[in-house]
Scaffold this active site. Sequence first.
Site, mmCIF file in Angstrom:
data_model
loop_
_atom_site.group_PDB
_atom_site.id
_atom_site.type_symbol
_atom_site.label_atom_id
_atom_site.label_comp_id
_atom_site.label_asym_id
_atom_site.label_seq_id
_atom_site.Cartn_x
_atom_site.Cartn_y
_atom_site.Cartn_z
ATOM 1 N N HIS B 20 -11.821 43.670 4.105
ATOM 2 C CA HIS B 20 -10.876 44.686 3.650
ATOM 3 C C HIS B 20 -9.517 44.053 3.387
ATOM 4 O O HIS B 20 -9.322 42.850 3.560
ATOM 5 C CB HIS B 20 -10.754 45.850 4.646
ATOM 6 N N CYS B 39 -2.352 41.044 6.632
ATOM 7 C CA CYS B 39 -3.438 41.983 6.309
ATOM 8 C C CYS B 39 -3.499 42.287 4.820
ATOM 9 O O CYS B 39 -4.459 42.901 4.358
ATOM 10 C CB CYS B 39 -3.256 43.291 7.076
ATOM 11 N N HIS B 47 -13.639 41.854 9.370
ATOM 12 C CA HIS B 47 -13.796 42.141 10.803
ATOM 13 C C HIS B 47 -15.241 42.488 11.127
ATOM 14 O O HIS B 47 -15.988 42.954 10.270
ATOM 15 C CB HIS B 47 -12.921 43.339 11.208
#
Lengths: 143, 143, 143, 143, 143, 143
Positions: B20, B39, B47
């Site tokens: 993501h 991120c 993850h």
Amino acid sequence: MHYICCMLYITRRERFSAAHRLYREDWSQEQNEAVFGNCSNPNWHGHNYELFVTVKGDINPETGFVIDLKKMKQIIRAAVIDKLDHKNVNLDVDFMQNKKASTEVIAVEIFNVLRPLFIKENVLLHSVKLYETENNFVEYFGE
Amino acid sequence: MHYICCMLYITRRERFSAAHRLYREDWSQEQNEAVFGNCSNPNWHGHNYELFVTVKGDINPETGFVIDLKKMKQIIRAAVIDKLDHKNVNLDVDFMQNKKASTEVIAVEIFNVLRPLFIKENVLLHSVKLYETENNFVEYFGE
Amino acid sequence: MHYICCMLYITRRERFSAAHRLYREDWSQEQNEAVFGNCSNPNWHGHNYELFVTVKGDINPETGFVIDLKKMKQIIRAAVIDKLDHKNVNLDVDFMQNKKASTEVIAVEIFNVLRPLFIKENVLLHSVKLYETENNFVEYFGE
Amino acid sequence: MHYICCMLYITRRERFSAAHRLYREDWSQEQNEAVFGNCSNPNWHGHNYELFVTVKGDINPETGFVIDLKKMKQIIRAAVIDKLDHKNVNLDVDFMQNKKASTEVIAVEIFNVLRPLFIKENVLLHSVKLYETENNFVEYFGE
Amino acid sequence: MHYICCMLYITRRERFSAAHRLYREDWSQEQNEAVFGNCSNPNWHGHNYELFVTVKGDINPETGFVIDLKKMKQIIRAAVIDKLDHKNVNLDVDFMQNKKASTEVIAVEIFNVLRPLFIKENVLLHSVKLYETENNFVEYFGE
Amino acid sequence: MHYICCMLYITRRERFSAAHRLYREDWSQEQNEAVFGNCSNPNWHGHNYELFVTVKGDINPETGFVIDLKKMKQIIRAAVIDKLDHKNVNLDVDFMQNKKASTEVIAVEIFNVLRPLFIKENVLLHSVKLYETENNFVEYFGE
């Protein structure tokens, strides 16, 4: 310092290794397998159950404790673990007689056994959480 | 023995491994990095998510179950895990289209996908808990 | 007290969250899927990798240490974790250029990066263990 | 997509290693041992405490966050972990002065330290859960 | 890039829930209890066993794999897990007939079942590690 | 069935919670902090140590055991855990007198205490693994 204010939840983890089986005597083995699958194996199977018992109460300002964890451990071991560990849930456990040995029912019966014992210690049994495997657990709050 | 009394909470753990990225298309990469830090890496990261789905309901006196865990597992896998596992949350997942791929939003969307499916099984979806790492998780109760 | 005798193994756990993909550029997507399954998703997927680095050496009688764990942590973070965490293993990592991003190959490359750095600290890199999920891990001893 | 609806609970795990002792200065060592057992060892003992801090709030539609986890981590580390990690809970910690170093009281005091800091971030501190060992933990909700 | 050099160890974790009992038919129940304690309960008990199977081999330069983990999982499930999960180790398992159902013996027998199957896959079975509980496990290397 | 062949490794996990401090009396506090950092806090800190003791031996064909785990547990608890649990490693432990309380040295000393005790039980102490935190552990094989 007085903690008149403070309601805390204390949890103790205990473990027991037991055999069990899911089935109804009034059903054929075929019916039992259709509903309960391999959990109805007539030769039994078993689990390392993990039990989390949570009580709640106010902090005792004299000790800083809600309940002495040694006492809490003794109560759970004497009333629950000693009866279930290295036992057959269906055959050996007084408080499981004539009951289904599902994780749900075991959790309810453990709750019912422990609730009056903790009232004597002036704390309230809040919940019983029971893991059958690392992927499945149930929790009961006495409702 | 009838458990007319007993509301239980049943939890099933499932896992999915996904890529993501946190970002807004209407922001520059500098703005994205200022808010989302590493991120927002345009090349993605990923993850091993851990998902805990909790339903509640009464014990069925015929079976001792609230819900058959095999059924519960099938529902979660078909509606959620098969769509997320080994996927890109931002690009590949129908219920995440045009949504931010934060752990919070993923949890809400999983809840919204699962709620009607469990109503059909006569249990109530209580919560969705989602771990992004061993140190961070979110929980959503449909409120 | 002198520990001239004592060879010890010290292990440090670190974690990184990264995206990756298993594929060969010289194969069609069909061939890639046939061999690598859903790990070849062109949109990537990802993991929370867990890394266990083990070094061995004699106890330093002056400190009681084989190696200062703060130093060991710094070495692993600077040379490995900072390059892999919140990155794409295939695209972003210098020591993975033109290599397959399988857990096996990542472990070998981490070993090769770390070995000379620990020699400078007078300890020997013994092994690199790398978990891709809670169910799968590889270990490499430099052989 | 706006999440005006959605109240989420975000939890961050942190850890600290500390020494402590349970005792009352106004009691003899015999009285302390009778009540607190080996937890009253005058030479101290210690634990790897695990702390779970949970806040709740609405999803910010601009970011998909309830609170930036980096910010949440900074707040907990600055106000709690840096004061407790590698410290003596009874002797070294400002917010534990003249208080009993039981897990219950530590949890309450951590809650009281953190509550105002999270209000400034527009989220509500929901609970502090503190593990003393893998078998014992307490949870406090500010009630 | 060719990894002609590189011997890696790959481990797969699997789990099974089974009933068992430690006893000798040629001993009285008193003798069995004296030696095996509550593990000799005639009504059985059970465990969630955790199994770690480790194979070793060279990295295949074509794929970056030592062995395809999907294949490894299939082999372990078909030959071991399907025979043990939700079964009685003493009564239901072909490779445990007339053998003691101790963790040690189960590990040896699993090793003996798996060794020839992995030879066919061109990897060497290195070890079988078997957890009976979180506190007890055995490991067998075929020696 | 006789297991004349089979060398197995049996591991028992035990835990102890203790205070300790890293320092040299012949160094100033400044020197101690420069080398040992916050581990040299004069007021102590502490850990939940996890200890894994591994012995090896042949399966006894009469019992299916390498060693009775109850016996193994008693030996470890009497010789190691009872001396370390809820104690100060530097001040309270006979086998740590005048030694550095590093994880490395504690592991070596535990090994030296246990080795002769297991020889009496006809098994060989293989290794002592000691976790100080979830991220750091040492292992000693008596070499």
